[in-house]
Enzyme design. Structure first.
Site, short mmCIF file in Angstrom:
data_model
loop_
_atom_site.label_atom_id
_atom_site.label_comp_id
_atom_site.label_asym_id
_atom_site.label_seq_id
_atom_site.Cartn_x
_atom_site.Cartn_y
_atom_site.Cartn_z
N ASP A 245 17.49 32.27 73.85
CA ASP A 245 17.35 30.97 74.49
C ASP A 245 16.63 31.12 75.82
OD1 ASP A 245 17.94 28.38 75.50
OD2 ASP A 245 19.82 29.11 76.38
N GLY A 299 13.08 17.30 75.66
CA GLY A 299 14.49 16.91 75.71
C GLY A 299 14.75 15.75 76.65
N SER A 300 15.82 15.02 76.35
CA SER A 300 16.13 13.81 77.13
C SER A 300 16.41 14.12 78.60
CB SER A 300 17.35 13.12 76.53
OG SER A 300 18.42 14.03 76.48
N CYS A 302 15.12 16.84 80.17
CA CYS A 302 14.12 17.80 80.64
C CYS A 302 13.22 17.16 81.69
CB CYS A 302 13.18 18.22 79.51
SG CYS A 302 13.99 19.04 78.18
N TYR A 382 26.30 14.79 80.53
CA TYR A 382 25.37 15.53 79.68
C TYR A 382 24.27 16.03 80.61
CZ TYR A 382 21.67 16.47 76.30
OH TYR A 382 20.67 17.09 75.58
N ARG A 383 24.07 17.33 80.64
CA ARG A 383 23.11 17.83 81.64
C ARG A 383 22.19 18.89 81.07
NH1 ARG A 383 27.37 21.17 85.46
NH2 ARG A 383 27.75 22.89 84.02
N ALA A 386 18.84 23.67 82.78
CA ALA A 386 18.08 24.12 83.95
C ALA A 386 18.25 23.12 85.09
CB ALA A 386 16.61 24.29 83.58
N SER A 469 7.68 -2.52 66.12
CA SER A 469 8.66 -1.68 65.40
C SER A 469 10.07 -1.82 65.96
CB SER A 469 8.25 -0.20 65.49
OG SER A 469 6.93 -0.02 65.06
P1 XMP Z 1 17.76 16.15 73.53
O1 XMP Z 1 16.54 15.28 73.64
O2 XMP Z 1 18.30 16.20 72.14
O3 XMP Z 1 17.23 17.61 73.89
O4 XMP Z 1 18.79 15.77 74.55
C1 XMP Z 1 18.04 18.75 73.87
C2 XMP Z 1 17.20 19.97 74.19
O5 XMP Z 1 16.69 19.93 75.54
C3 XMP Z 1 16.39 21.25 75.97
N1 XMP Z 1 16.96 21.45 77.31
C4 XMP Z 1 16.23 21.46 78.43
N2 XMP Z 1 14.90 21.35 78.63
N3 XMP Z 1 15.27 21.49 80.98
C5 XMP Z 1 14.41 21.38 79.92
O6 XMP Z 1 13.20 21.32 80.14
C6 XMP Z 1 16.62 21.61 80.84
O7 XMP Z 1 17.36 21.68 81.81
C7 XMP Z 1 17.12 21.59 79.50
N4 XMP Z 1 18.37 21.70 79.01
C8 XMP Z 1 18.23 21.61 77.63
C9 XMP Z 1 17.01 22.20 74.96
O8 XMP Z 1 15.96 22.71 74.18
C10 XMP Z 1 17.95 21.29 74.20
O9 XMP Z 1 18.24 21.75 72.90
#
Ligand code: XMP
Length: 477
Positions: A245, A299-300, A302, A382-383, A386, A469
């Site tokens: 990871d 990611g949401s 990110c 939810y965090r 990084a 949509s």
């Molecule tokens: P979703 O969109 O499903 O994405 O909430 C989950 C994925 O986001 C990634 N992830 C991060 N990416 N900074 C990033 O740029 C972060 O702090 C971070 N934390 C998680 C990771 O791939 C996860 O599965």
């Protein structure tokens, strides 16, 4: 310099195709997680500290997917989470927890609490089974200094090695008991069958299981420090697959970690990421991975794209990796940016074999953390891993304590901390997700994911197409 076009889920739709499917139950969602592991549904819970520990992983496996235990725990804590998943659903618990008959009630209470079990098998000094103590024996025992041999149930009903599930069910029913130790001729314990585990197996026919019938579970490792020791402990605890990871997976750090793990543990099933290009996928494949995780900045939570200016829109990232991964028969996991079953369907149609999900599974009963109330509504944290909060949390765990000022100066966050609405159980969310993807297969005229990938035809849409949509010109209730 040439500009490439990058598209994501909201930029496209799947063109509907003739379908001979008359019911969603005719569709099959089974897929490959990695070179040697299959799942019954294409969903993976993200290795994030607000998404996946053992509770989430158990439910994911029961539904046919898998959870990846995050790595921001001590090695022992993470291995314990893996073990909890493994012990949650095997027909036979191979190494049931035991206690010596000369220990006290307090010892038994402490040990059962530590291991999070409701009963212990009792052994004599020759390690032979002489009794059993359960919650019921211990709970109302006022004198906790009493010896186990004085409070245990002595006439334990046992069975012999080789007992089938059906035979075990009959014995459990006949004696109205919940635990059935397996004991060989010499009196040595070979395992334990519990009624709860049998019921679980019958209740979750699509569960993803290992060769011993235990739930599948994965765990994440990093690229620095103790990763080899962590790998060894996680594999010993029974992890079926490990995930290297790292935010920038197309890097020397990731590649050397993959090589080192594969050298030390050649049989370890290994996923690595995250990457967002065909070249990234190729380099990880050449280093020996069994699946690649695709997604940089999607990611949401990110903010990688905001902070570094780097990333690839998720749909294009998956599509770019598809050919090279197909040539090497290495599955793609689309990771990040999935907000709906439609997004998941598009990721799968574009070439992903499975989808890793964070925010949609955060805020559930099974995600770590407590439910908070704000303005009368319920939330959970939810965090991003990084994010500053996650980083401070894990540093204090590693080093005992840190100076906040020092860290603020050093740390450039690439994720945010957020709240997501409390959503109840993950089981309901997975039902919606799988139901949506099954319908998505049908719209593509496909009975399974690989047929959908062959049939898929994407159409790019305008902003007006996107607006059309969504629900529009109505007040959604
Ligand atoms: P979703 O969109 O499903 O994405 O909430 C989950 C994925 O986001 C990634 N992830 C991060 N990416 N900074 C990033 O740029 C972060 O702090 C971070 N934390 C998680 C990771 O791939 C996860 O599965």
């Amino acid at each position: 310099m040439e500009f490439k076009e990058g598209l994501t889920f909201d930029d496209v739709l799947l063109v509907p195709k003739y379908s001979d499917i008359t019911s969603r139950s005719q569709t099959n969602l089974s897929t490959k997680l990695s070179r040697n592991i299959s799942l019954n549904i294409p969903f993976i819970s993200a290795n994030m500290d607000t998404v996946t520990e053992s509770s989430m992983a158990v439910v994911m496996a029961r539904a046919g997917g898998i959870g990846i235990i995050h790595r921001f725990l001590t090695i022992q804590e993470q291995a314990k989470e893996v073990l909890k998943v493994k012990r949650s659903g095997s027909v036979i618990i191979e190494n049931p927890y035991t206690i010596d008959q000369d220990k006290t009630v307090q010892d038994a209470l402490d040990y059962a609490k530590e291991k999070e079990v409701s009963g212990l098998l009792v052994l004599n000094s020759e390690s032979k089974l002489v009794g059993i103590v359960t919650d019921r024996d211990l709970l109302f025992e006022k004198n906790t200094l009493h010896l186990i041999k004085d409070v245990m149930t002595k006439d334990v009903v046992t069975t012999k090695p080789g007992t089938s599930t059906e035979e075990a069910k009959e014995i459990l029913h006949k004696h109205r008991i919940e635990k059935l130790p397996i004991v060989d001729e010499s009196g040595t314990i070979n395992g334990l069958i519990t009624s709860k585990d049998i019921t679980n197996i019958e209740d979750y026919p699509s569960a993803s299981k290992d060769q011993k019938g235990r739930p599948l579970v994965g765990a994440a490792v990093g690229v620095k420090g103790d990763f080899l020791e962590r790998t060894e402990n996680l594999l010993d605890a029974g992890a079926d697959v490990l995930v290297v990871d790292i935010a920038h997976g197309h890097s020397e750090n990731a590649i050397s970690t993959i090589r080192n793990i594969k050298k030390a543990f050649p049989d370890c099933e290994l996923i690595a990421g995250n990457i967002a290009t065909a070249k990234g996928a190729e380099d990880l494949i050449n280093a020996g991975v069994d699946a690649v995780k695709v997604g940089v900045g999607s990611g949401s939570i990110c903010i990688t794209r905001v902070i570094t200016g780097s990333g690839v829109p998720q749909l294009t990232a998956v599509m770019d990796c598809t050919k090279i991964c197909r040539d090497h028969d290495i599955p793609i996991i689309s990771d990040g940016g999935t907000r709906t079953s439609g997004d998941a369907t598009k990721a799968l149609a574009a070439g992903a074999s499975s989808v890793m999900i964070g925010s949609m599974l955060g805020g559930t009963d099974e995600s770590p953390g407590t439910v908070l109330t704000k303005n009368g509504k319920r939330f959970k944290v939810y965090r991003g891993m990084a994010s500053l909060g996650a980083s401070l949390g894990r540093k204090s765990k590693e080093a005992g304590s840190i100076s906040f000022d020092e860290d603020l100066n050093d740390y450039v966050a690439e994720g945010v901390e957020a709240m997501v609405p409390y959503k109840g159980t993950v089981t309901d969310i997975l039902k919606q997700l799988t139901g949506g993807v099954r319908s998505g297969l049908s719209y593509c005229g496909a009975h399974n994911i690989s047929q959908m990938q062959n049939n898929a035809e994407f159409i790019k849409m305008s902003r007006a197409g996107f607006a059309e949509s969504q629900p529009h010109d109505v007040s959604v209730m």
